[in-house]
Design a protein around this motif. Structure first.
Motif, PDB file in Angstrom:
ATOM      1  N   LEU A 139     -60.014 -75.532  -3.410  1.00  0.00           N
ATOM      2  CA  LEU A 139     -60.505 -76.250  -2.234  1.00  0.00           C
ATOM      3  C   LEU A 139     -59.698 -77.530  -1.995  1.00  0.00           C
ATOM      4  CD1 LEU A 139     -64.356 -75.902  -2.783  1.00  0.00           C
ATOM      5  CD2 LEU A 139     -62.827 -74.413  -1.488  1.00  0.00           C
ATOM      6  N   ALA A 140     -59.805 -78.038  -0.783  1.00  0.00           N
ATOM      7  CA  ALA A 140     -59.076 -79.253  -0.412  1.00  0.00           C
ATOM      8  C   ALA A 140     -59.736 -80.486  -1.018  1.00  0.00           C
ATOM      9  CB  ALA A 140     -59.029 -79.383   1.106  1.00  0.00           C
ATOM     10  N   ARG A 141     -58.942 -81.540  -1.210  1.00  0.00           N
ATOM     11  CA  ARG A 141     -59.497 -82.819  -1.643  1.00  0.00           C
ATOM     12  C   ARG A 141     -60.386 -83.378  -0.523  1.00  0.00           C
ATOM     13  NH1 ARG A 141     -56.816 -85.430  -5.751  1.00  0.00           N
ATOM     14  NH2 ARG A 141     -57.213 -87.463  -4.765  1.00  0.00           N
ATOM     15  N   PRO A 142     -61.337 -84.234  -0.844  1.00  0.00           N
ATOM     16  CA  PRO A 142     -62.268 -84.745   0.179  1.00  0.00           C
ATOM     17  C   PRO A 142     -61.574 -85.330   1.398  1.00  0.00           C
ATOM     18  CG  PRO A 142     -63.032 -85.358  -2.006  1.00  0.00           C
ATOM     19  CD  PRO A 142     -61.688 -84.720  -2.188  1.00  0.00           C
ATOM     20  N   GLU A 143     -60.461 -86.047   1.169  1.00  0.00           N
ATOM     21  CA  GLU A 143     -59.767 -86.667   2.310  1.00  0.00           C
ATOM     22  C   GLU A 143     -58.981 -85.660   3.148  1.00  0.00           C
ATOM     23  OE1 GLU A 143     -57.195 -87.373  -1.415  1.00  0.00           O
ATOM     24  OE2 GLU A 143     -59.323 -87.327  -0.857  1.00  0.00           O
ATOM     25  N   ASN A 144     -58.862 -84.412   2.641  1.00  0.00           N
ATOM     26  CA  ASN A 144     -58.093 -83.388   3.362  1.00  0.00           C
ATOM     27  C   ASN A 144     -58.956 -82.305   3.989  1.00  0.00           C
ATOM     28  OD1 ASN A 144     -55.627 -84.604   2.710  1.00  0.00           O
ATOM     29  ND2 ASN A 144     -55.525 -83.534   0.747  1.00  0.00           N
ATOM     30  N   ILE A 145     -60.270 -82.465   3.930  1.00  0.00           N
ATOM     31  CA  ILE A 145     -61.170 -81.474   4.550  1.00  0.00           C
ATOM     32  C   ILE A 145     -60.880 -81.403   6.049  1.00  0.00           C
ATOM     33  CG2 ILE A 145     -63.583 -80.985   5.146  1.00  0.00           C
ATOM     34  CD1 ILE A 145     -64.345 -82.185   2.428  1.00  0.00           C
ATOM     35  N   GLY A 146     -60.856 -80.193   6.593  1.00  0.00           N
ATOM     36  CA  GLY A 146     -60.548 -80.011   8.011  1.00  0.00           C
ATOM     37  C   GLY A 146     -61.702 -80.394   8.918  1.00  0.00           C
ATOM     38  N   ASN A 147     -61.413 -80.492  10.200  1.00  0.00           N
ATOM     39  CA  ASN A 147     -62.476 -80.759  11.167  1.00  0.00           C
ATOM     40  C   ASN A 147     -62.665 -79.558  12.078  1.00  0.00           C
ATOM     41  OD1 ASN A 147     -60.429 -80.849  13.085  1.00  0.00           O
ATOM     42  ND2 ASN A 147     -60.299 -83.079  13.064  1.00  0.00           N
ATOM     43  N   ALA A 148     -63.667 -79.597  12.925  1.00  0.00           N
ATOM     44  CA  ALA A 148     -63.970 -78.481  13.828  1.00  0.00           C
ATOM     45  C   ALA A 148     -64.381 -79.027  15.185  1.00  0.00           C
ATOM     46  CB  ALA A 148     -65.096 -77.621  13.256  1.00  0.00           C
ATOM     47  N   LYS A 149     -63.925 -78.347  16.232  1.00  0.00           N
ATOM     48  CA  LYS A 149     -64.345 -78.741  17.574  1.00  0.00           C
ATOM     49  C   LYS A 149     -64.306 -77.530  18.501  1.00  0.00           C
ATOM     50  CE  LYS A 149     -59.837 -80.324  19.351  1.00  0.00           C
ATOM     51  NZ  LYS A 149     -59.147 -81.477  19.971  1.00  0.00           N
ATOM     52  N   ARG A 150     -65.096 -77.601  19.548  1.00  0.00           N
ATOM     53  CA  ARG A 150     -65.150 -76.511  20.525  1.00  0.00           C
ATOM     54  C   ARG A 150     -64.098 -76.720  21.608  1.00  0.00           C
ATOM     55  NH1 ARG A 150     -68.654 -72.750  19.680  1.00  0.00           N
ATOM     56  NH2 ARG A 150     -70.390 -73.174  18.267  1.00  0.00           N
ATOM     57  N   ILE A 151     -63.509 -75.614  22.039  1.00  0.00           N
ATOM     58  CA  ILE A 151     -62.514 -75.637  23.114  1.00  0.00           C
ATOM     59  C   ILE A 151     -63.194 -75.153  24.389  1.00  0.00           C
ATOM     60  CG2 ILE A 151     -60.277 -74.768  23.880  1.00  0.00           C
ATOM     61  CD1 ILE A 151     -60.151 -76.556  21.441  1.00  0.00           C
ATOM     62  N   ASP A 152     -63.439 -76.072  25.303  1.00  0.00           N
ATOM     63  CA  ASP A 152     -64.229 -75.744  26.493  1.00  0.00           C
ATOM     64  C   ASP A 152     -63.501 -74.848  27.486  1.00  0.00           C
ATOM     65  OD1 ASP A 152     -66.369 -77.258  25.551  1.00  0.00           O
ATOM     66  OD2 ASP A 152     -65.613 -79.103  26.489  1.00  0.00           O
ATOM     67  N   ASP A 153     -62.173 -74.908  27.495  1.00  0.00           N
ATOM     68  CA  ASP A 153     -61.440 -74.158  28.519  1.00  0.00           C
ATOM     69  C   ASP A 153     -60.818 -72.867  27.982  1.00  0.00           C
ATOM     70  OD1 ASP A 153     -59.498 -75.315  26.934  1.00  0.00           O
ATOM     71  OD2 ASP A 153     -58.159 -75.776  28.601  1.00  0.00           O
ATOM     72  N   ALA A 154     -61.269 -72.392  26.810  1.00  0.00           N
ATOM     73  CA  ALA A 154     -60.674 -71.188  26.210  1.00  0.00           C
ATOM     74  C   ALA A 154     -60.803 -69.987  27.130  1.00  0.00           C
ATOM     75  CB  ALA A 154     -61.325 -70.893  24.861  1.00  0.00           C
ATOM     76  N   LEU A 155     -61.989 -69.794  27.698  1.00  0.00           N
ATOM     77  CA  LEU A 155     -62.207 -68.640  28.562  1.00  0.00           C
ATOM     78  C   LEU A 155     -61.363 -68.748  29.829  1.00  0.00           C
ATOM     79  CD1 LEU A 155     -63.880 -66.044  28.490  1.00  0.00           C
ATOM     80  CD2 LEU A 155     -65.600 -67.199  29.861  1.00  0.00           C
ATOM     81  N   GLY A 156     -61.266 -69.952  30.368  1.00  0.00           N
ATOM     82  CA  GLY A 156     -60.453 -70.156  31.562  1.00  0.00           C
ATOM     83  C   GLY A 156     -58.984 -69.864  31.313  1.00  0.00           C
ATOM     84  N   ARG A 157     -58.488 -70.232  30.143  1.00  0.00           N
ATOM     85  CA  ARG A 157     -57.091 -69.933  29.802  1.00  0.00           C
ATOM     86  C   ARG A 157     -56.858 -68.422  29.794  1.00  0.00           C
ATOM     87  NH1 ARG A 157     -54.888 -73.793  24.894  1.00  0.00           N
ATOM     88  NH2 ARG A 157     -56.000 -75.717  25.408  1.00  0.00           N
ATOM     89  N   TYR A 158     -57.795 -67.696  29.185  1.00  0.00           N
ATOM     90  CA  TYR A 158     -57.635 -66.238  29.119  1.00  0.00           C
ATOM     91  C   TYR A 158     -57.725 -65.617  30.508  1.00  0.00           C
ATOM     92  CZ  TYR A 158     -58.828 -61.344  28.565  1.00  0.00           C
ATOM     93  OH  TYR A 158     -58.859 -59.981  28.694  1.00  0.00           O
ATOM     94  N   MET A 159     -58.641 -66.095  31.337  1.00  0.00           N
ATOM     95  CA  MET A 159     -58.805 -65.532  32.675  1.00  0.00           C
ATOM     96  C   MET A 159     -57.539 -65.699  33.504  1.00  0.00           C
ATOM     97  SD  MET A 159     -62.720 -66.810  33.366  1.00  0.00           S
ATOM     98  CE  MET A 159     -62.546 -66.693  35.135  1.00  0.00           C
ATOM     99  N   GLU A 160     -56.941 -66.879  33.458  1.00  0.00           N
ATOM    100  CA  GLU A 160     -55.706 -67.097  34.208  1.00  0.00           C
ATOM    101  C   GLU A 160     -54.586 -66.207  33.679  1.00  0.00           C
ATOM    102  OE1 GLU A 160     -55.152 -68.855  37.014  1.00  0.00           O
ATOM    103  OE2 GLU A 160     -57.351 -68.945  36.957  1.00  0.00           O
ATOM    104  N   PHE A 161     -54.554 -66.034  32.356  1.00  0.00           N
ATOM    105  CA  PHE A 161     -53.562 -65.156  31.763  1.00  0.00           C
ATOM    106  C   PHE A 161     -53.777 -63.710  32.207  1.00  0.00           C
ATOM    107  CE2 PHE A 161     -52.709 -62.182  28.247  1.00  0.00           C
ATOM    108  CZ  PHE A 161     -51.336 -62.288  28.172  1.00  0.00           C
ATOM    109  N   ALA A 162     -55.027 -63.257  32.217  1.00  0.00           N
ATOM    110  CA  ALA A 162     -55.323 -61.867  32.589  1.00  0.00           C
ATOM    111  C   ALA A 162     -54.866 -61.576  34.014  1.00  0.00           C
ATOM    112  CB  ALA A 162     -56.817 -61.594  32.437  1.00  0.00           C
ATOM    113  N   LYS A 163     -55.013 -62.527  34.901  1.00  0.00           N
ATOM    114  CA  LYS A 163     -54.641 -62.297  36.297  1.00  0.00           C
ATOM    115  C   LYS A 163     -53.145 -62.080  36.483  1.00  0.00           C
ATOM    116  CE  LYS A 163     -56.935 -65.846  38.040  1.00  0.00           C
ATOM    117  NZ  LYS A 163     -57.511 -66.789  39.028  1.00  0.00           N
ATOM    118  N   THR A 164     -52.344 -62.528  35.512  1.00  0.00           N
ATOM    119  CA  THR A 164     -50.901 -62.308  35.622  1.00  0.00           C
ATOM    120  C   THR A 164     -50.538 -60.830  35.467  1.00  0.00           C
ATOM    121  OG1 THR A 164     -50.473 -62.651  33.242  1.00  0.00           O
ATOM    122  CG2 THR A 164     -50.439 -64.595  34.671  1.00  0.00           C
TER     123      THR A 164
END
Length: 446
Positions: A139-164
């Protein structure tokens, strides 16, 4: 080593039963994090999911596993499986994860991994991750633990890609389209993409509640969309599965076109425009012999692989081919995506519909399928019935009877004690007799 966790498409099983438990998901996340985090640079993982209730549980568990080894996690929310492959590459992630059991009922779930190139992991990589799961994970050292966040525009990115994937400077104006999203991952993306391209959209299966994914709808139940097409006088119907990596099409008369018909049409269209790489379509041993003969008649080649879209993709990458898929509706177009994409395959069909001015029924019946018959014969713990002399003789007799007019495919299931006896032949009566004789021999030997 003998693999115990990974099957032909990731890890899959009944939710809250081994191996699909929160504890195992935590370990898988940590093991995959350790496998991909080989230095002190920033490392990231994208995680998508479908609409099953259990997908939330596995999402949180895997996030804990990844962050514990120093990986930064980007949560995409409910997105189609191909969106994970695409976003893994575009976001420069080291690994992508899709939490889904595809076309299975809500009580099942699964975990699929994608490498940094957007393709599903190789058998060798999965074996290494599985070995890490079974051992002690660093496992990582305490100071190297990763973070997590939500990507709000993920679906929009895929939709624009699909239309191509839809022909430029063309729209779906004037078309009435039924789209059945199986109460799954594409319940927002697919109707919106079609509407933005100009279609009048009739959505079906777009009210997920965590338990109704694939329940009487989607590609495994195309009769629901077929009824909606006929009732609404629609031009075409699109049936996706729970994670939207496969598709079935419905013509204006309510008739279903499977993956073989869709692949046949796209191969024909791409060949005519010079886009079909090496004039070859990659399909599995399950694809209909009628498709193979149809392509041969046009100077094209069909290369067969074992069952499973990953084997199709492996053959495509090895041979430099750009079109492949399965009869079940996985259509892989490497010009656009790294895995099956039901929406983009449907857009290819809709593009042909608009350009040709023909009806869906005229386009979706590309070839006349050979009669195909499949029997599943269950056997006990007494050994392998395919090694029995009488079964071998029955198979040899069947192959001789079919000769050049058909073919046999006899194989054991990879997940159940079943022998699958599949045959194709121009003569339906002969086919029934041959498959029946072989199935009887297997039963007698089981």
């Amino acid at each position: 080593m003998t693999r115990k966790l990974f099957g032909t498409d990731g890890v899959r099983g009944r939710a809250n039963s081994y191996p699909m438990t929160a504890d195992m998901a935590l370990k898988l996340g940590a093991a995959a994090g350790r496998y991909f985090r080989r230095d002190q640079k920033e490392h990231r993982v994208v995680i998508g999911k479908d609409t099953r209730r259990s997908s939330y549980m596995f999402e949180y568990a895997m996030t804990g596993g990844f962050t514990s080894t120093g990986m930064n996690v980007f949560l995409l929310g409910p997105v189609p499986t191909p969106a994970v492959g695409m976003l893994t590459r575009s976001m420069r992630a080291d690994v992508g994860v899709m939490i889904s059991a595809s076309h299975n009922p809500h009580h099942d779930n699964g975990i699929k991994f994608f490498g940094p190139d957007g393709y599903k992991l190789s058998d060798a990589a999965e074996a290494e991750i599985e070995e890490l799961v079974m051992g002690e994970i660093d496992l990582a050292r305490p100071e190297n633990i990763g973070n997590a966040k939500r990507i709000d525009d993920a679906l929009g990115r895929y939709m624009e890609f699909a239309k191509t994937a839809f022909p430029r400077q063309r729209l779906l104006e004037g078309l009435k389209v039924v789209v059945d999203c199986a109460n799954g991952a594409a319940y927002k993306a697919a109707p919106m993409v079609l509407w933005e391209l100009g279609a009048e959209v009739i959505p079906v299966g777009v009210s997920p509640n965590g338990f109704n994914i694939n329940d009487g709808c989607g590609s495994t139940h195309p009769e629901t969309a077929a009824q909606a097409v006929v009732a609404n006088g629609a031009d075409v119907g699109i049936c996706l599965d729970g994670d939207a990596d496969r598709v079935m099409l419905i013509d204006e008369k309510g008739r279903v076109a499977d993956g073989d018909q869709i692949m046949g049409l796209i191969a024909q269209q791409w060949s005519a425009s010079g886009r079909l790489a090496h004039d070859t379509l990659v399909a599995t041993v399950m694809s209909n012999m009628g498709l193979e003969r149809h392509l041969e008649g046009r100077g094209l080649t069909m290369l067969r692989t074992n069952v499973g879209d990953r084997y199709v993709v492996e053959a495509m990458r090895k041979g430099g081919f750009n079109l492949g898929g399965e009869q079940s509706g996985h259509i892989v177009m490497r010009d656009y995506v790294t895995t099956g994409d039901g929406l983009i395959a449907a857009l290819q069909f809709l593009g042909a519909l608009v350009q040709s001015g023909k009806t869906a029924s005229a386009l979706s019946r590309v070839f006349e399928p050979y009669p195909q018959l499949l029997e599943n014969v269950r056997y006990g713990d007494g050994g392998d019935p395919l090694l029995d002399a009488s079964v071998k003789q029955a198979i040899a007799d069947g192959e001789a009877a079919l000769a050049s007019s058909g073919r046999l495919l006899i194989r054991k299931s990879g997940t159940e004690p079943l022998v699958r006896v599949m045959g194709e032949c121009e003569d339906a009566g002969l086919l029934k007799q041959v498959v029946g004789d072989i199935s009887a021999a297997v039963r007698a030997a089981a």
